[in-house]
Motif scaffolding. Structure first.
Motif, PDB file in Angstrom:
ATOM      1  N   PHE A   1       0.827  -1.212   0.000  1.00 51.00           N
ATOM      2  CA  PHE A   1       0.000   0.000   0.000  1.00 51.00           C
ATOM      3  C   PHE A   1       0.855   1.254   0.000  1.00 51.00           C
ATOM      4  CE2 PHE A   1      -2.351   3.452   1.987  1.00 51.00           C
ATOM      5  CZ  PHE A   1      -3.552   3.423   1.287  1.00 51.00           C
ATOM      6  N   TRP A   2       1.813   1.345   0.906  1.00 51.21           N
ATOM      7  CA  TRP A   2       2.617   2.560   1.038  1.00 51.21           C
ATOM      8  C   TRP A   2       3.745   2.631   0.030  1.00 51.21           C
ATOM      9  CZ3 TRP A   2       0.074   5.781   3.943  1.00 51.21           C
ATOM     10  CH2 TRP A   2      -0.692   5.325   5.014  1.00 51.21           C
ATOM     11  N   CYS A   3       4.076   1.486  -0.620  1.00 50.52           N
ATOM     12  CA  CYS A   3       5.177   1.427  -1.594  1.00 50.52           C
ATOM     13  C   CYS A   3       6.504   1.855  -0.975  1.00 50.52           C
ATOM     14  CB  CYS A   3       4.864   2.277  -2.830  1.00 50.52           C
ATOM     15  SG  CYS A   3       3.372   1.752  -3.708  1.00 50.52           S
ATOM     16  N   GLN A   4       6.690   1.585   0.291  1.00 52.63           N
ATOM     17  CA  GLN A   4       7.950   1.866   0.973  1.00 52.63           C
ATOM     18  C   GLN A   4       8.978   0.822   0.556  1.00 52.63           C
ATOM     19  OE1 GLN A   4       8.102   1.018   5.184  1.00 52.63           O
ATOM     20  NE2 GLN A   4       9.490   2.731   5.605  1.00 52.63           N
ATOM     21  N   LYS A   5      10.038   1.252  -0.146  1.00 52.09           N
ATOM     22  CA  LYS A   5      11.070   0.340  -0.628  1.00 52.09           C
ATOM     23  C   LYS A   5      12.158   0.210   0.434  1.00 52.09           C
ATOM     24  CE  LYS A   5      10.438   1.354  -5.543  1.00 52.09           C
ATOM     25  NZ  LYS A   5       9.361   2.357  -5.425  1.00 52.09           N
ATOM     26  N   TYR A   6      12.625  -1.025   0.651  1.00 51.27           N
ATOM     27  CA  TYR A   6      13.667  -1.221   1.658  1.00 51.27           C
ATOM     28  C   TYR A   6      14.456  -2.487   1.354  1.00 51.27           C
ATOM     29  CZ  TYR A   6       9.893  -4.158   3.584  1.00 51.27           C
ATOM     30  OH  TYR A   6       8.873  -5.070   3.738  1.00 51.27           O
ATOM     31  N   CYS A   7      15.634  -2.566   1.929  1.00 48.17           N
ATOM     32  CA  CYS A   7      16.508  -3.737   1.751  1.00 48.17           C
ATOM     33  C   CYS A   7      15.836  -4.976   2.338  1.00 48.17           C
ATOM     34  CB  CYS A   7      17.845  -3.512   2.441  1.00 48.17           C
ATOM     35  SG  CYS A   7      18.744  -2.041   1.903  1.00 48.17           S
ATOM     36  N   PRO A   8      15.964  -6.138   1.691  1.00 42.33           N
ATOM     37  CA  PRO A   8      15.378  -7.362   2.255  1.00 42.33           C
ATOM     38  C   PRO A   8      15.868  -7.685   3.654  1.00 42.33           C
ATOM     39  CG  PRO A   8      16.055  -7.710  -0.025  1.00 42.33           C
ATOM     40  CD  PRO A   8      16.578  -6.362   0.376  1.00 42.33           C
ATOM     41  N   SER A   9      17.086  -7.249   3.986  1.00 41.28           N
ATOM     42  CA  SER A   9      17.644  -7.581   5.303  1.00 41.28           C
ATOM     43  C   SER A   9      16.852  -6.960   6.449  1.00 41.28           C
ATOM     44  CB  SER A   9      19.104  -7.109   5.378  1.00 41.28           C
ATOM     45  OG  SER A   9      19.187  -5.698   5.191  1.00 41.28           O
ATOM     46  N   HIS A  10      16.114  -5.873   6.203  1.00 42.94           N
ATOM     47  CA  HIS A  10      15.393  -5.204   7.287  1.00 42.94           C
ATOM     48  C   HIS A  10      14.167  -5.996   7.764  1.00 42.94           C
ATOM     49  CE1 HIS A  10      18.051  -1.910   6.852  1.00 42.94           C
ATOM     50  NE2 HIS A  10      17.562  -1.459   5.729  1.00 42.94           N
ATOM     51  N   GLU A  11      13.809  -7.029   7.026  1.00 49.07           N
ATOM     52  CA  GLU A  11      12.676  -7.851   7.463  1.00 49.07           C
ATOM     53  C   GLU A  11      13.063  -8.777   8.612  1.00 49.07           C
ATOM     54  OE1 GLU A  11      10.914  -9.812   4.099  1.00 49.07           O
ATOM     55  OE2 GLU A  11       9.614  -8.095   3.733  1.00 49.07           O
ATOM     56  N   TYR A  12      14.352  -9.001   8.803  1.00 50.41           N
ATOM     57  CA  TYR A  12      14.763  -9.908   9.879  1.00 50.41           C
ATOM     58  C   TYR A  12      15.919  -9.354  10.714  1.00 50.41           C
ATOM     59  CZ  TYR A  12      17.872 -11.183   5.995  1.00 50.41           C
ATOM     60  OH  TYR A  12      18.748 -11.145   4.934  1.00 50.41           O
ATOM     61  N   ASP A  13      16.150  -8.025  10.647  1.00 52.85           N
ATOM     62  CA  ASP A  13      17.223  -7.453  11.471  1.00 52.85           C
ATOM     63  C   ASP A  13      16.665  -6.633  12.637  1.00 52.85           C
ATOM     64  OD1 ASP A  13      16.242  -5.208  10.250  1.00 52.85           O
ATOM     65  OD2 ASP A  13      18.108  -4.596   9.306  1.00 52.85           O
ATOM     66  N   ASN A  14      15.424  -6.955  13.046  1.00 53.32           N
ATOM     67  CA  ASN A  14      14.772  -6.309  14.186  1.00 53.32           C
ATOM     68  C   ASN A  14      14.451  -4.828  13.953  1.00 53.32           C
ATOM     69  OD1 ASN A  14      14.870  -8.685  15.776  1.00 53.32           O
ATOM     70  ND2 ASN A  14      16.999  -8.244  16.339  1.00 53.32           N
ATOM     71  N   THR A  15      14.310  -4.429  12.691  1.00 52.76           N
ATOM     72  CA  THR A  15      13.859  -3.071  12.402  1.00 52.76           C
ATOM     73  C   THR A  15      12.425  -2.906  12.894  1.00 52.76           C
ATOM     74  OG1 THR A  15      15.299  -2.878  10.469  1.00 52.76           O
ATOM     75  CG2 THR A  15      13.419  -1.386  10.578  1.00 52.76           C
ATOM     76  N   VAL A  16      12.157  -1.809  13.607  1.00 54.16           N
ATOM     77  CA  VAL A  16      10.841  -1.587  14.215  1.00 54.16           C
ATOM     78  C   VAL A  16       9.798  -1.309  13.140  1.00 54.16           C
ATOM     79  CG1 VAL A  16       9.543  -0.084  15.776  1.00 54.16           C
ATOM     80  CG2 VAL A  16      11.888  -0.744  16.332  1.00 54.16           C
ATOM     81  N   ARG A  17       8.607  -1.872  13.323  1.00 54.26           N
ATOM     82  CA  ARG A  17       7.485  -1.662  12.407  1.00 54.26           C
ATOM     83  C   ARG A  17       6.323  -1.049  13.191  1.00 54.26           C
ATOM     84  NH1 ARG A  17       6.229  -3.998   7.438  1.00 54.26           N
ATOM     85  NH2 ARG A  17       7.941  -5.514   7.669  1.00 54.26           N
ATOM     86  N   CYS A  18       5.655  -0.045  12.614  1.00 54.38           N
ATOM     87  CA  CYS A  18       4.505   0.583  13.268  1.00 54.38           C
ATOM     88  C   CYS A  18       3.373  -0.422  13.410  1.00 54.38           C
ATOM     89  CB  CYS A  18       4.039   1.799  12.463  1.00 54.38           C
ATOM     90  SG  CYS A  18       2.570   2.624  13.137  1.00 54.38           S
ATOM     91  N   CYS A  19       2.801  -0.528  14.611  1.00 47.77           N
ATOM     92  CA  CYS A  19       1.741  -1.508  14.854  1.00 47.77           C
ATOM     93  C   CYS A  19       0.424  -1.100  14.207  1.00 47.77           C
ATOM     94  CB  CYS A  19       1.534  -1.686  16.360  1.00 47.77           C
ATOM     95  SG  CYS A  19       0.894  -0.210  17.202  1.00 47.77           S
ATOM     96  N   SER A  20       0.340   0.116  13.704  1.00 52.82           N
ATOM     97  CA  SER A  20      -0.890   0.602  13.092  1.00 52.82           C
ATOM     98  C   SER A  20      -0.826   0.570  11.563  1.00 52.82           C
ATOM     99  CB  SER A  20      -1.176   2.034  13.566  1.00 52.82           C
ATOM    100  OG  SER A  20      -2.207   2.629  12.813  1.00 52.82           O
ATOM    101  N   CYS A  21       0.153   1.256  10.991  1.00 58.14           N
ATOM    102  CA  CYS A  21       0.218   1.376   9.526  1.00 58.14           C
ATOM    103  C   CYS A  21       1.203   0.411   8.893  1.00 58.14           C
ATOM    104  CB  CYS A  21       0.574   2.803   9.133  1.00 58.14           C
ATOM    105  SG  CYS A  21       2.251   3.315   9.608  1.00 58.14           S
ATOM    106  N   GLU A  22       1.999  -0.302   9.684  1.00 58.79           N
ATOM    107  CA  GLU A  22       2.920  -1.342   9.226  1.00 58.79           C
ATOM    108  C   GLU A  22       4.177  -0.814   8.553  1.00 58.79           C
ATOM    109  OE1 GLU A  22       0.757  -4.022   6.729  1.00 58.79           O
ATOM    110  OE2 GLU A  22      -0.375  -4.901   8.385  1.00 58.79           O
ATOM    111  N   ARG A  23       4.391   0.487   8.533  1.00 58.51           N
ATOM    112  CA  ARG A  23       5.608   1.020   7.908  1.00 58.51           C
ATOM    113  C   ARG A  23       6.808   0.807   8.816  1.00 58.51           C
ATOM    114  NH1 ARG A  23       3.124   6.755   5.927  1.00 58.51           N
ATOM    115  NH2 ARG A  23       2.044   6.460   7.916  1.00 58.51           N
ATOM    116  N   LEU A  24       7.980   0.562   8.199  1.00 63.00           N
ATOM    117  CA  LEU A  24       9.203   0.344   8.955  1.00 63.00           C
ATOM    118  C   LEU A  24       9.786   1.675   9.422  1.00 63.00           C
ATOM    119  CD1 LEU A  24      10.975  -2.389   6.801  1.00 63.00           C
ATOM    120  CD2 LEU A  24       9.815  -2.709   8.978  1.00 63.00           C
ATOM    121  N   GLU A  25      10.439   1.623  10.576  1.00 60.74           N
ATOM    122  CA  GLU A  25      11.077   2.800  11.141  1.00 60.74           C
ATOM    123  C   GLU A  25      12.342   3.123  10.360  1.00 60.74           C
ATOM    124  OE1 GLU A  25      12.122   3.963  15.663  1.00 60.74           O
ATOM    125  OE2 GLU A  25      13.308   2.306  14.850  1.00 60.74           O
TER     126      GLU A  25
END
Length: 507
Positions: A226-250
């Motif tokens: 939805f937000w089209c936020q592009k990010y490195c695949p590594s951030h899905e498992y490196d404990n990057t914080v995700r908003c509990c409401s909109c799901e965007r990564l910090e």
């Protein structure tokens, strides 16, 4: 990813050098004339072999092989002979006096071009001449592909099927000359490789670095649907914080607010977050009014409490009936008597966490089919409202005698009411339903208090609607899509009547 119309060229340009020093030209010319007179016959013959011009003018272009046909060789000999004899005659005049003729400049140009236009360059030069040919000498005239002026004496480049002054061959991005041996080409526009990477190579919106290539040499990244936020695949498992409401990564330059229970909230969601039970009461009553506006009035006064995550999970464990949305349940229509810890005073923000939260134990007694409605605290107003609309529909169904409904039917129709309420808030003209914005909580932005919404809040509402529509679960996702299709075809009242009689949606 790299653009489809991009070439990365190595050693792309042919470099030439025009002789610009009069002394050097005169010296070479005298040597050449001397050579002609030494080896020439009475007719000035060169014994059938053209001279080889050596020196600075041949840094990039070399002499042709002996495969030139005899007719072409004869033409060059005639031209060389004419130029040499004319210059020799002028040199015999006293005091260095020369009689200017109309052909002097043409002869000089012809001589210059013969020194600088070999037939076989080390790299294939352009096979056409944008400037055309000289009217008198019938030799090519070079024009710069950048400034469109004639290229006179000095250095030049040959690339992209054109000639250029070195200072005119510039990067399309930074407008500085390209002096490297490699450059990137997109369409007809040249770029420094570094400039092209800066413009077109995707950057991670979390760490702001260029997204690296994978083992196959391809640029691989993740993107929120939805937000089209592009990010490195590594951030899905490196404990990057995700908003509990909109799901965007910090992102690395913006810290999210920690809610203290494993959840974090981004700043945009935090702007309208509802933090305690008192803040939520106006919103709760406005949604009850929304139900009444659809002839679905709820007569019983059902308590509503805002609770922490742990308290909600404990209440779910104590509830005997019900189907819960995993892995995260954000609301509960309670039908059993329980003691629940609710939030009575909103916390304050200290740094990037919440401080000073006050809770209170509250015993809930059953006075009807519904004991209370519990909602998770710390969520934006629109998300909190959609949860309340969903849980109130559970309460309405139980109070109106709808029994033994399958999870897909009950959760599906509850999701439809949640979706309809969001739609009335974000797009109030879509179903001709009144908006409940006027009864907003004290934690909302000033625009919401005035009955309007910021573009940020509207976008959040669209995201929450998209979450409902794209849910992949059987009960909440498929149930909603079937229920929504039935409501759109037959209307809400007819659909509810059909559910009461058959326990299923009308087809």
């Amino acid at each position: 990813m790299a653009s489809s119309g991009v070439n990365h060229l190595a050693q792309p340009c042919v470099h030439g050098h025009f002789v610009s020093s009069y002394v050097e030209k005169k010296s070479r010319l005298m040597k050449w004339i001397s050579k002609i007179f030494k080896v020439g016959s009475k007719q000035g013959s060169l014994n059938g072999r053209p001279p080889r011009f050596l020196g600075e003018e041949n840094m990039a272009f070399h002499n042709p092989n002996r495969s030139m046909d005899e007719h072409s060789r004869s033409e060059h000999e005639e031209l060389d002979r004419a130029v040499a004899l004319s210059l020799a005659e002028d040199l015999k005049r006293p005091n260095g006096y020369r009689r200017r003729t109309n052909n002097d400049e043409d002869l000089a140009r012809a001589l210059q071009d013969s020194l600088n236009m070999p037939s076989y360059p080390p790299y294939a030069p352009p096979q056409f001449f944008p400037g055309g040919y000289s009217m008198h000498s019938h030799l090519p005239v070079r024009y710069c592909g950048g400034c469109n002026h004639e290229i006179g004496f000095g250095k030049y480049l040959g690339c992209m099927q054109n000639f250029w002054h070195p200072e005119c061959f510039r990067c399309h991005a930074c407008n500085y000359p390209i002096t490297e041996h490699e450059f990137s080409l997109s369409g007809r526009n040249p770029y420094h490789k570094s400039c092209f990477k800066e413009l077109h190579h995707p950057k991670c919106e979390v760490c702001y670095q260029f997204i690296p290539t994978n083992g196959a040499g391809l640029i691989e990244y993740r993107s929120h649907p939805f937000w089209c936020q592009k990010y490195c695949p590594s951030h899905e498992y490196d404990n990057t914080v995700r908003c509990c409401s909109c799901e965007r990564l910090e992102s690395w330059n913006a810290r999210y607010i920690s809610l203290g229970d494993g959840r974090s909230l981004c700043f945009e969601c935090m702007e309208t977050a509802i933090m305690d039970t008192g803040d939520c009461q106006p919103l709760y009553h406005s949604i009850r009014d929304y139900y009444e506006g659809m002839n679905m009035k709820i007569d019983q006064q059902i308590p509503m409490l805002l609770v922490e995550r742990q308290a909600l999970n404990e209440a779910i464990e104590g509830e005997k009936n019900g189907y819960h949305h995993m892995p995260e349940t954000r609301g509960l229509c309670l039908s059993e008597e329980q003691t629940v810890s609710s939030i009575q005073r909103r916390p304050r923000i200290g740094g990037n966490r919440l401080l000073g939260m006050k809770t209170q134990q509250q015993k809930l007694t059953r006075k009807c089919e519904v004991t209370a409605i519990l909602v998770l605290y710390g969520l934006p107003r629109l998300l909190t409202g959609s949860i309340l609309a969903h849980e109130l529909m559970h309460g309405w169904l139980r109070l109106k005698g709808y029994r033994n409904l399958s999870p897909a039917v009950e959760e599906g129709i509850c999701q439809v009411l949640s979706y309809m309420w969001l739609e009335s808030e974000v797009m109030p003209e879509s179903r001709n339903m009144p908006s409940t914005s006027t009864a907003s909580s004290s934690s909302t932005s000033s625009s919401s208090k005035k009955g309007g919404k910021s573009e940020t809040e509207k976008k959040l509402g669209e995201f929450f609607m998209n979450q409902i529509a794209q849910d992949t679960s059987t009960a909440y996702g498929e149930g909603f899509r079937i229920a929504n299709a039935a409501v759109n075809r037959y209307g809400l009242r007819n659909t509810l009547n059909h559910i009461r009689m058959t326990g299923a949606f009308p087809v």
